[in-house]
Design a protein around this motif. Structure first.
Motif, PDB file in Angstrom:
ATOM      1  N   GLU B 445      25.475  11.377   3.803  1.00  0.00           N
ATOM      2  CA  GLU B 445      25.567  12.600   2.990  1.00  0.00           C
ATOM      3  C   GLU B 445      26.146  12.338   1.616  1.00  0.00           C
ATOM      4  OE1 GLU B 445      26.876  15.778   6.114  1.00  0.00           O
ATOM      5  OE2 GLU B 445      26.802  16.742   4.137  1.00  0.00           O
ATOM      6  N   SER B 446      27.207  11.519   1.599  1.00  0.00           N
ATOM      7  CA  SER B 446      27.847  11.306   0.299  1.00  0.00           C
ATOM      8  C   SER B 446      26.934  10.506  -0.629  1.00  0.00           C
ATOM      9  CB  SER B 446      29.218  10.643   0.467  1.00  0.00           C
ATOM     10  OG  SER B 446      29.053   9.283   0.781  1.00  0.00           O
ATOM     11  N   ILE B 448      23.674  10.669  -0.562  1.00  0.00           N
ATOM     12  CA  ILE B 448      22.639  11.616  -0.974  1.00  0.00           C
ATOM     13  C   ILE B 448      23.167  12.567  -2.059  1.00  0.00           C
ATOM     14  CG2 ILE B 448      21.291  13.631  -0.183  1.00  0.00           C
ATOM     15  CD1 ILE B 448      20.759  12.063   2.404  1.00  0.00           C
ATOM     16  N   ASP B 449      24.395  13.001  -1.874  1.00  0.00           N
ATOM     17  CA  ASP B 449      24.993  13.883  -2.878  1.00  0.00           C
ATOM     18  C   ASP B 449      24.984  13.214  -4.254  1.00  0.00           C
ATOM     19  OD1 ASP B 449      25.393  15.895  -1.118  1.00  0.00           O
ATOM     20  OD2 ASP B 449      27.487  15.373  -0.663  1.00  0.00           O
ATOM     21  N   ILE B 452      21.413  13.142  -5.682  1.00  0.00           N
ATOM     22  CA  ILE B 452      20.963  14.462  -6.137  1.00  0.00           C
ATOM     23  C   ILE B 452      21.641  14.836  -7.461  1.00  0.00           C
ATOM     24  CG2 ILE B 452      21.057  16.952  -5.630  1.00  0.00           C
ATOM     25  CD1 ILE B 452      20.499  16.214  -2.703  1.00  0.00           C
ATOM     26  N   ILE B 492      18.981  15.173   6.440  1.00  0.00           N
ATOM     27  CA  ILE B 492      19.992  15.607   5.470  1.00  0.00           C
ATOM     28  C   ILE B 492      19.334  15.968   4.131  1.00  0.00           C
ATOM     29  CG2 ILE B 492      22.069  14.914   4.190  1.00  0.00           C
ATOM     30  CD1 ILE B 492      22.712  13.061   6.553  1.00  0.00           C
ATOM     31  N   LEU B 493      18.369  15.162   3.717  1.00  0.00           N
ATOM     32  CA  LEU B 493      17.674  15.433   2.451  1.00  0.00           C
ATOM     33  C   LEU B 493      17.010  16.799   2.480  1.00  0.00           C
ATOM     34  CD1 LEU B 493      15.965  12.050   1.447  1.00  0.00           C
ATOM     35  CD2 LEU B 493      17.588  13.370   0.067  1.00  0.00           C
ATOM     36  N   LYS B 495      17.754  19.318   4.162  1.00  0.00           N
ATOM     37  CA  LYS B 495      18.767  20.367   4.131  1.00  0.00           C
ATOM     38  C   LYS B 495      19.327  20.539   2.710  1.00  0.00           C
ATOM     39  CE  LYS B 495      22.597  19.740   6.364  1.00  0.00           C
ATOM     40  NZ  LYS B 495      23.168  19.032   7.511  1.00  0.00           N
ATOM     41  N   LYS B 496      19.731  19.394   2.109  1.00  0.00           N
ATOM     42  CA  LYS B 496      20.380  19.432   0.797  1.00  0.00           C
ATOM     43  C   LYS B 496      19.421  19.927  -0.294  1.00  0.00           C
ATOM     44  CE  LYS B 496      24.314  17.158   1.743  1.00  0.00           C
ATOM     45  NZ  LYS B 496      25.671  17.573   1.397  1.00  0.00           N
ATOM     46  N   ASP B 498      16.981  21.765   0.255  1.00  0.00           N
ATOM     47  CA  ASP B 498      16.503  23.088   0.649  1.00  0.00           C
ATOM     48  C   ASP B 498      14.993  23.134   0.826  1.00  0.00           C
ATOM     49  OD1 ASP B 498      17.004  25.612   1.454  1.00  0.00           O
ATOM     50  OD2 ASP B 498      16.963  26.489  -0.576  1.00  0.00           O
TER      51      ASP B 498
END
Lengths: 95, 502
Positions: B445-446, B448-449, B452, B492-493, B495-496, B498
């Protein structure tokens, strides 16, 4: 059965035996006599009789599968008229 | 060579359109019968205690019996009889509890006895069958006429000396099984399939190693042609073809030659021919007059071979699983496709390997690895499964590491490449190279954050075109050295960014 000259020639050729014309005509008579002598057996009725394969009733002797022979290349080629590197050397045969 | 004067069998096989060869005078059908010579797997020879191993120094594996020294007498090797019976059982054939060795007389420098001890009118095995799996999913049954035991001859080398041929008797007396098919084969493909199947059966039951490179299997190929429905044509025999590929090529070339002769108004002479792999053609052997007058008679040095039904039953009970039975079991137990099962059982070692890999695992994963990555690697490295640097146990462990999520498929392939090189266990390689897949969603997640946040343009694009998510997956993989679990990354992608469900 009568053995003719052609048959003698054929048998001689198959057996790789060289025979002269005189020998061939003598052999005609000899082979004919032998065959006619054996042919007397045809007079016996053998219907239903198993061929006799041995004079003593016994099973075939068998070997177990193990290596206990060989390893004597020197001896094997010792009598060869021509040899090289433990090969028999023979006049060239090519097919 | 099957006994001369054997009655011509009634042909009951309907012509298949795919096997027909078209010619100027209509369609032709090729009719093929094979005599396969298979070396019996045994330590010592058929009638002597000399070794049978391939590639020994000249005349080093020769007893006085094999050299036909005067007064030497043959004593039959029990194991060779057992091997012939096992093979007969594998061919679902008639086992003859009394059989007779006969002398086949001819002269050749590598035949010191002046005759070959063979079997003539009373072979050890009678009629049987081999079932071929055809490409269209059907089968063809090829009849076996007989199987008999005989001695191999020595080997002549013609290219070692300008004036002499060299003779090595190491092969002299080695036990061969001559397996004679009925003329039931109707194409080059069927002939190849027949030899392949026969070889698989022999290898499965361990009666011949099937190694064609070393001459353990070779075939005499009888070929004739006819218009469909016509009586058998005159046949030619192509001697000593030593590979499955050449058997196919020889049949194709010989059938075409015969068709050309017949369509030109000629007739086929019954003759013995040789196949030359370099030209792809067959040529007539110098035919010697009466070459086929072998004057067979029962060998006076040997009694008939007899054995009890109990002996046959014992061998039958201990017979390993036959390829057809194994194929059926793999299809029913492992739910393999017919094709996969056929490929696996065609080679006993491959099938054995597969079964170790598949034990306690998903057989579909196992078959994909064995027939995919593993088989491709062998082709690349030009080795057989017997030389595999990767053991079946290790390949199984690798599949476990994928199944439990430790490795992604991609990482597994990397690990597999290392396994090919050094043969270590996959766990050791994963440990050493830190290849463990990252499934920890917090860590992913981190990453990916960060991606993004740093790439607003791509984020905008992916909203319009959800397929562009691939770019993000690529970035994550790059940042994690390919170790991120792709399923977790995608989830996760989505979700993040959307994107909803994919």
């Amino acid at each position: 059965m009568h053995v003719d000259n052609d048959t003698v020639r054929k048998i001689a050729r198959l057996a790789r035996v060289r025979v002269t014309d005189d020998e061939a005509s003598a052999l005609q008579g000899e082979l004919t006599n032998i065959l006619q002598w054996v042919e007397q057996l045809d007079e016996v009725n053998t219907d239903g009789v198993e061929p006799m394969t041995s004079v003593v009733a016994m099973d075939t002797p068998e070997r177990v599968d193990e290596v206990n022979d060989g390893g004597m290349a020197d001896t094997i080629v010792a009598n060869a008229p021509v040899r090289e590197d433990h090969y028999f050397a023979v006049p060239k045969v090519v097919e | 060579m099957s006994p001369e004067g054997a009655p011509q069998m009634q042909d009951t096989i309907a012509a298949r359109p795919e096997n027909l060869i078209s010619g100027a005078t209509g369609d032709w059908e090729v009719v093929v019968g094979l005599e396969v010579h298979a070396q019996v797997a045994s330590c010592s020879k058929l009638f002597s205690g000399a070794a049978t191993e391939f590639g020994a120094a000249p005349n080093s594996q020769v007893s006085l019996v094999d050299a036909a020294m005067p007064g030497m007498l043959p004593v039959v090797n029990h194991e060779c009889i057992a091997q012939a019976v096992r093979t007969g059982l594998g061919l679902k054939a008639q086992i003859n509890r009394t059989s007779v060795f006969a002398r086949k007389n001819y002269f050749y420098p590598d035949l010191p006895q002046g005759y070959q001890i063979s079997q003539f009118d009373q072979p050890i095995v009678g009629e049987g069958e081999v079932i071929l799996d055809l490409a269209d999913g059907g089968t063809a049954t090829i009849g076996i006429e007989r199987l008999h035991l005989e001695q191999d001859a020595g080997k002549s080398l013609h290219d070692q000396h300008p004036d002499y041929s060299f003779v090595d008797l190491n092969r002299s007396g080695v036990a061969l099984m001559e397996i004679v098919s009925k003329p039931d084969i109707r194409s080059a493909e069927q002939a190849r399939a027949y030899v392949t199947k026969l070889r698989a059966i022999l290898r499965a039951i361990g009666t011949c190693d099937g190694n064609m490179d070393e001459g353990s299997m070779r075939a005499d190929v009888n070929v004739s042609v006819r218009h469909p429905g016509a009586p058998y044509g005159t046949r030619c025999e192509i001697k000593n073809v030593n590979s499955i590929r050449f058997i196919g090529e020889a049949i194709r070339a010989e059938a075409q030659r015969q068709i050309d002769v017949l369509e030109d108004g000629g007739t086929i002479q019954q003759q013995t021919r040789l196949f030359d792999p370099d030209t792809g053609e067959t040529r007539a052997m110098r035919s010697k007059e009466e070459a086929h007058d072998y004057r067979y008679f029962p060998c006076p040095d040997l009694l008939p071979i007899t054995f009890s039904q109990a002996f046959v039953d014992e061998l039958a009970a201990a017979l390993p699983e036959l390829p057809d039975d194994r194929k059926a079991r793999l299809i029913s137990e492992c739910k393999l496709s017919r094709y996969d099962a056929e490929v696996l059982v065609a080679d006993k070692e491959t099938a054995d390997y597969f079964e170790v890999v598949a034990k306690g695992r998903d057989p579909k994963l196992a078959v994909n690895w064995v027939m995919g990555e593993l088989s491709a690697a062998f082709n690349r490295m030009d080795i057989g499964i017997a030389d595999s640097p990767v053991s079946a146990e290790h390949l199984g462990e690798l599949i476990d590491l994928v199944s439990d999520g430790t490795l992604s498929n991609r990482l597994a392939k990397d690990v597999f490449e290392v396994m090919l090189k050094d043969g270590r266990s996959p766990a050791a390689i994963v440990e050493e190279q830190g290849l463990k897949q990252v499934s920890d969603s917090g860590a992913i997640e981190s990453i990916i954050d960060d991606i993004i946040a740093g790439n607003p343009k791509q984020v905008a694009q992916v909203k319009a075109k959800p397929k562009a998510i691939g770019w993000f997956v690529g970035q994550v993989m790059q940042k994690t050295g390919g170790k991120a679990n792709p399923a977790v990354v995608n989830e996760i992608l989505a979700k993040k960014l959307d994107l909803g469900e994919g």
